[in-house]
Design a protein around this motif. Structure first.
Motif, PDB file in Angstrom:
ATOM      1  N   LEU A  37     -33.673  54.426  26.854  1.00 34.62           N
ATOM      2  CA  LEU A  37     -32.794  53.805  25.860  1.00 34.62           C
ATOM      3  C   LEU A  37     -33.374  53.954  24.461  1.00 34.62           C
ATOM      4  O   LEU A  37     -34.585  53.868  24.268  1.00 34.62           O
ATOM      5  CB  LEU A  37     -32.597  52.321  26.168  1.00 34.62           C
ATOM      6  N   ASP A  38     -32.498  54.151  23.489  1.00 36.01           N
ATOM      7  CA  ASP A  38     -32.918  54.232  22.091  1.00 36.01           C
ATOM      8  C   ASP A  38     -32.950  52.816  21.523  1.00 36.01           C
ATOM      9  O   ASP A  38     -31.912  52.178  21.364  1.00 36.01           O
ATOM     10  CB  ASP A  38     -31.944  55.100  21.301  1.00 36.01           C
ATOM     11  N   HIS A  39     -34.127  52.324  21.212  1.00 37.10           N
ATOM     12  CA  HIS A  39     -34.271  50.936  20.767  1.00 37.10           C
ATOM     13  C   HIS A  39     -33.605  50.686  19.418  1.00 37.10           C
ATOM     14  O   HIS A  39     -33.270  49.556  19.100  1.00 37.10           O
ATOM     15  CB  HIS A  39     -35.749  50.537  20.710  1.00 37.10           C
ATOM     16  N   GLU A  40     -33.375  51.731  18.639  1.00 36.60           N
ATOM     17  CA  GLU A  40     -32.732  51.547  17.336  1.00 36.60           C
ATOM     18  C   GLU A  40     -31.219  51.418  17.455  1.00 36.60           C
ATOM     19  O   GLU A  40     -30.569  50.939  16.546  1.00 36.60           O
ATOM     20  CB  GLU A  40     -33.103  52.691  16.401  1.00 36.60           C
ATOM     21  N   ARG A  41     -30.647  51.861  18.574  1.00 37.37           N
ATOM     22  CA  ARG A  41     -29.206  51.778  18.768  1.00 37.37           C
ATOM     23  C   ARG A  41     -28.810  50.634  19.688  1.00 37.37           C
ATOM     24  O   ARG A  41     -27.639  50.254  19.725  1.00 37.37           O
ATOM     25  CB  ARG A  41     -28.685  53.088  19.331  1.00 37.37           C
ATOM     26  N   LEU A  42     -29.758  50.093  20.443  1.00 39.02           N
ATOM     27  CA  LEU A  42     -29.465  48.996  21.369  1.00 39.02           C
ATOM     28  C   LEU A  42     -29.371  47.694  20.583  1.00 39.02           C
ATOM     29  O   LEU A  42     -30.322  47.266  19.947  1.00 39.02           O
ATOM     30  CB  LEU A  42     -30.579  48.889  22.419  1.00 39.02           C
ATOM     31  N   SER A  43     -28.212  47.068  20.618  1.00 38.55           N
ATOM     32  CA  SER A  43     -28.029  45.824  19.870  1.00 38.55           C
ATOM     33  C   SER A  43     -27.151  44.868  20.667  1.00 38.55           C
ATOM     34  O   SER A  43     -26.490  45.251  21.628  1.00 38.55           O
ATOM     35  CB  SER A  43     -27.408  46.101  18.503  1.00 38.55           C
ATOM     36  N   PHE A  44     -27.155  43.619  20.262  1.00 42.59           N
ATOM     37  CA  PHE A  44     -26.339  42.596  20.898  1.00 42.59           C
ATOM     38  C   PHE A  44     -25.899  41.601  19.826  1.00 42.59           C
ATOM     39  O   PHE A  44     -26.498  41.505  18.753  1.00 42.59           O
ATOM     40  CB  PHE A  44     -27.125  41.878  22.012  1.00 42.59           C
ATOM     41  N   TYR A  45     -24.812  40.895  20.097  1.00 42.10           N
ATOM     42  CA  TYR A  45     -24.322  39.891  19.162  1.00 42.10           C
ATOM     43  C   TYR A  45     -24.875  38.528  19.536  1.00 42.10           C
ATOM     44  O   TYR A  45     -24.883  38.138  20.702  1.00 42.10           O
ATOM     45  CB  TYR A  45     -22.797  39.845  19.174  1.00 42.10           C
ATOM     46  N   HIS A  46     -25.366  37.813  18.553  1.00 40.48           N
ATOM     47  CA  HIS A  46     -25.883  36.460  18.750  1.00 40.48           C
ATOM     48  C   HIS A  46     -25.492  35.638  17.529  1.00 40.48           C
ATOM     49  O   HIS A  46     -25.859  35.975  16.408  1.00 40.48           O
ATOM     50  CB  HIS A  46     -27.406  36.492  18.924  1.00 40.48           C
ATOM     51  N   ASN A  47     -24.735  34.590  17.745  1.00 38.08           N
ATOM     52  CA  ASN A  47     -24.240  33.731  16.661  1.00 38.08           C
ATOM     53  C   ASN A  47     -23.502  34.523  15.590  1.00 38.08           C
ATOM     54  O   ASN A  47     -23.636  34.267  14.398  1.00 38.08           O
ATOM     55  CB  ASN A  47     -25.377  32.936  16.023  1.00 38.08           C
ATOM     56  N   GLY A  48     -22.741  35.514  16.019  1.00 35.30           N
ATOM     57  CA  GLY A  48     -21.934  36.297  15.097  1.00 35.30           C
ATOM     58  C   GLY A  48     -22.678  37.370  14.332  1.00 35.30           C
ATOM     59  O   GLY A  48     -22.120  38.011  13.453  1.00 35.30           O
ATOM     60  N   ILE A  49     -23.946  37.561  14.653  1.00 36.85           N
ATOM     61  CA  ILE A  49     -24.756  38.564  13.962  1.00 36.85           C
ATOM     62  C   ILE A  49     -25.190  39.612  14.984  1.00 36.85           C
ATOM     63  O   ILE A  49     -25.633  39.276  16.080  1.00 36.85           O
ATOM     64  CB  ILE A  49     -25.994  37.923  13.311  1.00 36.85           C
ATOM     65  N   GLU A  50     -25.094  40.878  14.609  1.00 35.00           N
ATOM     66  CA  GLU A  50     -25.571  41.934  15.482  1.00 35.00           C
ATOM     67  C   GLU A  50     -27.080  42.065  15.317  1.00 35.00           C
ATOM     68  O   GLU A  50     -27.586  42.247  14.225  1.00 35.00           O
ATOM     69  CB  GLU A  50     -24.891  43.263  15.136  1.00 35.00           C
ATOM     70  N   ARG A  51     -27.800  41.943  16.426  1.00 34.09           N
ATOM     71  CA  ARG A  51     -29.265  41.979  16.381  1.00 34.09           C
ATOM     72  C   ARG A  51     -29.800  43.049  17.315  1.00 34.09           C
ATOM     73  O   ARG A  51     -29.152  43.430  18.269  1.00 34.09           O
ATOM     74  CB  ARG A  51     -29.838  40.627  16.795  1.00 34.09           C
ATOM     75  N   ARG A  52     -31.033  43.481  17.036  1.00 33.04           N
ATOM     76  CA  ARG A  52     -31.736  44.426  17.905  1.00 33.04           C
ATOM     77  C   ARG A  52     -32.881  43.707  18.590  1.00 33.04           C
ATOM     78  O   ARG A  52     -33.511  42.819  18.012  1.00 33.04           O
ATOM     79  CB  ARG A  52     -32.303  45.597  17.097  1.00 33.04           C
ATOM     80  N   LEU A  53     -33.190  44.119  19.812  1.00 29.04           N
ATOM     81  CA  LEU A  53     -34.306  43.518  20.547  1.00 29.04           C
ATOM     82  C   LEU A  53     -35.618  43.754  19.812  1.00 29.04           C
ATOM     83  O   LEU A  53     -36.494  42.894  19.768  1.00 29.04           O
ATOM     84  CB  LEU A  53     -34.380  44.100  21.958  1.00 29.04           C
ATOM     85  N   THR A  54     -35.751  44.922  19.193  1.00 20.64           N
ATOM     86  CA  THR A  54     -36.995  45.258  18.496  1.00 20.64           C
ATOM     87  C   THR A  54     -36.938  44.890  17.013  1.00 20.64           C
ATOM     88  O   THR A  54     -37.829  45.279  16.258  1.00 20.64           O
ATOM     89  CB  THR A  54     -37.286  46.754  18.623  1.00 20.64           C
ATOM     90  N   ASP A  55     -35.895  44.171  16.595  1.00 17.07           N
ATOM     91  CA  ASP A  55     -35.718  43.774  15.199  1.00 17.07           C
ATOM     92  C   ASP A  55     -35.775  45.041  14.337  1.00 17.07           C
ATOM     93  O   ASP A  55     -35.214  46.047  14.716  1.00 17.07           O
ATOM     94  CB  ASP A  55     -36.782  42.746  14.800  1.00 17.07           C
ATOM     95  N   VAL A  56     -36.401  45.032  13.209  1.00 19.39           N
ATOM     96  CA  VAL A  56     -36.522  46.237  12.386  1.00 19.39           C
ATOM     97  C   VAL A  56     -37.962  46.749  12.390  1.00 19.39           C
ATOM     98  O   VAL A  56     -38.296  47.661  11.655  1.00 19.39           O
ATOM     99  CB  VAL A  56     -36.073  45.984  10.929  1.00 19.39           C
ATOM    100  N   HIS A  57     -38.801  46.173  13.237  1.00 17.57           N
ATOM    101  CA  HIS A  57     -40.233  46.464  13.200  1.00 17.57           C
ATOM    102  C   HIS A  57     -40.712  47.413  14.288  1.00 17.57           C
ATOM    103  O   HIS A  57     -41.783  47.972  14.177  1.00 17.57           O
ATOM    104  CB  HIS A  57     -41.039  45.172  13.327  1.00 17.57           C
ATOM    105  N   GLY A  58     -39.975  47.554  15.370  1.00 20.21           N
ATOM    106  CA  GLY A  58     -40.486  48.262  16.539  1.00 20.21           C
ATOM    107  C   GLY A  58     -40.617  49.763  16.361  1.00 20.21           C
ATOM    108  O   GLY A  58     -39.758  50.416  15.778  1.00 20.21           O
ATOM    109  N   HIS A  59     -41.716  50.305  16.885  1.00 20.19           N
ATOM    110  CA  HIS A  59     -41.976  51.739  16.910  1.00 20.19           C
ATOM    111  C   HIS A  59     -42.522  52.086  18.293  1.00 20.19           C
ATOM    112  O   HIS A  59     -43.321  51.341  18.853  1.00 20.19           O
ATOM    113  CB  HIS A  59     -43.007  52.153  15.856  1.00 20.19           C
ATOM    114  N   VAL A  60     -42.105  53.227  18.826  1.00 21.85           N
ATOM    115  CA  VAL A  60     -42.620  53.686  20.123  1.00 21.85           C
ATOM    116  C   VAL A  60     -44.088  54.067  19.960  1.00 21.85           C
ATOM    117  O   VAL A  60     -44.452  54.789  19.033  1.00 21.85           O
ATOM    118  CB  VAL A  60     -41.790  54.882  20.643  1.00 21.85           C
ATOM    119  N   ILE A  61     -44.918  53.589  20.867  1.00 22.52           N
ATOM    120  CA  ILE A  61     -46.351  53.883  20.823  1.00 22.52           C
ATOM    121  C   ILE A  61     -46.581  55.168  21.613  1.00 22.52           C
ATOM    122  O   ILE A  61     -46.797  55.159  22.823  1.00 22.52           O
ATOM    123  CB  ILE A  61     -47.177  52.730  21.429  1.00 22.52           C
ATOM    124  N   ASP A  62     -46.536  56.293  20.923  1.00 15.70           N
ATOM    125  CA  ASP A  62     -46.664  57.603  21.566  1.00 15.70           C
ATOM    126  C   ASP A  62     -48.063  57.840  22.144  1.00 15.70           C
ATOM    127  O   ASP A  62     -48.197  58.564  23.137  1.00 15.70           O
ATOM    128  CB  ASP A  62     -46.336  58.720  20.582  1.00 15.70           C
TER     129      ASP A  62
END
Length: 66
Positions: A37-62
């Motif tokens: 899964l692409d963590h930058e495209r995976l999102s969900f709605y919570h309290n009317g706001i679209e959020r990502r599980l990794t917020d804006v901070h996550g990076h894949v640890i290659d």
């Protein structure tokens, strides 16, 4: 199968990371990458706001995937 290893280093007391510092967002992004899964495209709605599980901070640890 990859053998066990340690990633990063801590200070002399083991209190704080000093090398290869990662966050829980990085861990989530790496796990999502491993299951295809692409963590930058995976999102969900919570309290009317679209959020990502990794917020804006996550990076894949290659470095741990090699």
């Amino acid at each position: 199968m990859k053998r066990a290893f340690s990633y990063g280093a801590t200070d002399d007391f083991g209190y704080q990371a000093v090398e290869n510092i990662t966050t829980i967002y990085d861990l989530h992004a790496t796990i999502l990458h491993l299951i295809g899964l692409d963590h930058e495209r995976l999102s969900f709605y919570h309290n009317g706001i679209e959020r990502r599980l990794t917020d804006v901070h996550g990076h894949v640890i290659d470095d741990i995937l090699l």
